[in-house]
Design a protein around this motif. Structure first.
Motif, short mmCIF file in Angstrom:
data_model
loop_
_atom_site.label_atom_id
_atom_site.label_comp_id
_atom_site.label_asym_id
_atom_site.label_seq_id
_atom_site.Cartn_x
_atom_site.Cartn_y
_atom_site.Cartn_z
N SER A 134 -3.48 -9.54 -7.00
CA SER A 134 -2.93 -8.38 -6.59
C SER A 134 -3.78 -7.68 -5.32
O SER A 134 -3.34 -7.07 -4.62
N THR B 201 1.72 4.09 1.10
CA THR B 201 1.98 5.24 0.10
C THR B 201 3.22 5.22 -0.62
O THR B 201 4.32 5.15 -0.23
N LEU C 267 -0.07 -0.69 -6.08
CA LEU C 267 -0.65 0.42 -5.63
C LEU C 267 -2.08 0.75 -6.08
O LEU C 267 -2.93 1.21 -5.32
N LYS C 268 -2.57 0.18 -7.18
CA LYS C 268 -3.89 0.63 -7.87
C LYS C 268 -4.98 -0.23 -6.60
O LYS C 268 -5.84 0.41 -6.30
N TYR C 269 -4.77 -1.49 -6.21
CA TYR C 269 -5.40 -2.19 -5.32
C TYR C 269 -5.54 -1.65 -3.91
O TYR C 269 -6.18 -2.10 -3.14
N THR C 270 -4.39 -0.76 -3.69
CA THR C 270 -4.19 -0.34 -2.55
C THR C 270 -5.32 0.77 -2.20
O THR C 270 -5.38 1.12 -0.89
N MET C 271 -5.71 1.49 -3.00
CA MET C 271 -6.60 2.65 -3.12
C MET C 271 -7.65 2.64 -2.14
O MET C 271 -7.76 3.48 -1.09
N PHE D 28 4.44 -1.56 -8.32
CA PHE D 28 3.66 -0.76 -8.98
C PHE D 28 1.96 -1.28 -9.26
O PHE D 28 1.12 -0.41 -8.95
N ARG D 29 1.86 -2.46 -9.42
CA ARG D 29 0.68 -3.10 -9.45
C ARG D 29 -0.44 -3.17 -8.38
O ARG D 29 -1.39 -3.03 -8.25
#
Lengths: 176, 433
Positions: B136, B372, B394-398, B391-392
């Protein structure tokens, strides 16, 4: 009759591909060739800045029809994917109604625009006898094809719904 | 009463968007609905869908899309990725950092965010997964890396911006060079910190010989970058011609030098480019109609009235950035630019923000919108090519989002990053603060 059917089947499968390939290759070829001609022979055809744009418009609207066929137009589909089956079907019907309505509006006014260009014998800038309406036809033909693809997809969705089979909701963009 | 109906139509199309109706139709039906409310002829739609695209500069769009597909098919993208890996593979998180570097190199030949993500993602994601990275995180890395696709020149969105705002596209390209580089460095730094903490990635020894060898293998890529940069910077080619020449160069290189491209595979490459053109160009056309309607509604005067109360250069710049960022969460970059640039750019210019600097700030914000939610196009592309749920990612894109936001602030408050090379080039620019 069989040959007519096989021609129809061939065109149904390939019409967008054929138009895109011809227009894209010609457009790119003209731009490259004319830049070279300008640098090497110090001359450039006047139509080399007008015809490629019109070919780009053919690629655009036939490409839009091709994306409709493949259902790859950009969407936010994360919520639709999680909706119950019947709601998903309702959303697909909504898509079809919206595509068809918008296509009707665009095609109606685009045909008028083609008619005006035809009546005025408008020619493409930089040419003596290339008619502008040949290129203006890109919009109504593109949207006509898009309408046909929408109807095909609608028929497919109704069939899937009747047989309780899953729908095509999410299509990966740019996947090999 | 008109206001009520326009609000209702706007809410209606928002529901369409949430339900997954294609974005083209979301914008299209807003245009149809509002045209009917304000009694504006629908004939404009038929005309503008054709005439809105009838501009020579826009031809660079399909040509740079084709260039992106050709450098992948010709094996040039793979060679650039290998070079980036040899350069950075000895660091913790080196392969992921190399992926970001490869995105930057790819972006310097192509001009599209999604093509950058798709191409580098399909090459580097399997490698990163094999090397012990979280799949991810690896997918989020190429999604974030793709954002520089539209900032490092050449760039499709700069062409559209220049066309809309009557700015020199070559100047815009030059203006995007240093900010694009800063974005890559910021993301690489974030990547290094995450990978060091998580212990991801196998290290390779630092080997000057291997770096030189991979660099030599990637010479076609560097030459392509050189053609684009030299052509644009020197003003010898127009951006459209540079796009045509680069596409022609990649075609010849793929057939006669790398021999990874042949006449049988070429139709597939053209068709794929045609498909992407058929996605993006209609969005440009329909967004032009939307912008016309917004002008009729007096949106520019309305926004100017609100922002003028802020008065201050920096506050107005921040307000514009917020608008771009928020709009970018739901709009694709092209509609976002076409709709908001003509409204915000004149306001920025009134308070003395250099037009090229503002363009770069605006478009970096647009680029951040690719990662975003809810509508992050690069996340969709990365999800599509890797099979990892949206959606998984998203967390790793932060971490990348934070890095890009910091880079964006630096770009916004140090205008010399966008205009410095232009001053060096001797081009006339507005004024610097």
């Amino acid at each position: 009759m069989t040959s007519v059917r096989s021609v129809y089947r061939y065109l149904d499968q390939n019409i967008e591909k054929i138009v895109i390939l011809i227009c894209y290759a010609t457009m790119t070829g003209i731009i490259c060739e004319e830049v070279f001609r300008r640098f090497i022979f110090r001359s450039q055809a006047a139509w080399s800045t007008t015809i490629p744009i019109y070919l780009f418009l053919w690629v655009t609207w036939i490409g839009a029809a091709y994306n409709s066929k493949l259902r790859t137009h950009l969407t936010f589909d994360e919520i639709r994917m999680r909706l119950p089956y019947v709601w998903q079907f309702a959303c697909l019907l909504l898509d079809a109604v919206l595509w068809l309505s918008f296509a009707a509006i665009v095609a109606f006014f685009a045909v008028k625009q083609v008619g005006n260009s035809y009546d005025n014998f408008a020619i493409v800038q930089g040419t003596d006898n290339v008619m502008q309406w040949w290129f203006y036809m890109a919009t109504p033909i593109g949207w006509g094809l898009l309408t046909w693809r929408t109807l095909q997809n609608l028929a497919h969705d109704i069939k899937q719904f009747r047989e309780r089979k899953p729908f095509t909701i999410q299509t990966a963009i740019l996947k090999d | 009463m008109q206001g009520f109906w326009i609000t209702l139509i706007s809410l209606g199309v928002t529901v369409f968007f949430i339900l997954g109706v294609p974005i083209f139709l979301v914008i299209g039906f807003w245009v149809v609905g509002v045209s009917l409310v304000i009694d504006f002829t629908l004939a404009n739609i038929g005309v503008t869908l054709f005439e809105g695209l009838n501009f020579f500069g826009l031809l660079a769009l399909p040509l740079f899309i084709l260039t992106g597909d050709l450098i992948k098919a010709a094996g040039i993208a793979k060679r650039l990725s290998d070079f980036a890996f040899q350069m950075l593979g000895w660091l913790r998180g080196g392969l992921a950092m190399a992926s970001l570097g490869a995105c930057g190199l790819f972006a310097a030949i192509s001009g599209s965010n999604s093509a950058t993500t798709a191409t580098i993602g399909s090459i580097m994601h399997p490698e990163m997964t094999k090397s012990g990275y979280d799949p991810s995180f690896a997918a989020a890395t190429v999604a974030a890396g793709g954002t520089v696709g539209i900032i490092i020149p050449p760039s499709i969105i700069f062409i559209v911006y220049g066309f809309l705002m009557n700015l020199s596209i070559s100047d815009l390209f030059v203006g995007g060079m240093l900010p694009g580089l800063l974005m890559v460095i910021a993301m690489q730094l974030a990547c290094f910190l995450v990978c060091r903490k998580m212990g991801w990635g196998h290290l390779i020894p630092f080997d000057v010989g291997a770096i030189a060898k991979s660099g030599l293998r990637a010479w076609l890529g560097f030459l392509a970058i050189g053609i684009v940069i030299f052509g644009i910077y020197s003003g010898i080619f127009s951006p459209t011609e540079a796009a045509g020449i680069t596409a022609g160069f990649c075609l010849v290189a793929g057939i006669f030098v790398t021999k990874e491209l042949d006449w049988r595979t070429l139709p597939d490459v053209l068709l794929r480019s045609g498909q992407i053109t058929g996605l993006l160009a209609p969005l440009i056309a329909v967004s032009v109609v939307m912008q016309q309607i917004l002008s009729l509604l007096g949106a520019k005067a309305f926004v100017t009235g609100i922002l003028a109360q802020l008065g201050d250069y920096h506050l107005i710049l921040i307000a514009c950035m917020m608008i771009v960022l928020v709009a970018g969460t739901v709009l694709e970059s092209l509609p976002n630019t076409i709709i908001f640039a003509p409204i915000l750019a004149p306001i920025a210019q009134q308070v003395g923000i250099d037009p090229i600097h503002f363009a770069v700030v605006f478009l970096v914000g647009d680029a951040i919108g690719f990662i975003t939610p809810p509508y992050g196009l690069n996340l969709y592309v990365a999800s599509g090519i890797t099979g990892i749920p949206y959606f998984r990612l998203l967390k790793y894109t932060m971490p990348y989002f934070v890095a890009l936001m910091l880079a964006w602030l630096i770009i916004a408050f140090v205008p010399q990053l966008s205009t410095g090379l232009l001053l060096y080039q001797g081009a006339g620019v507005f004024q610097l603060r």
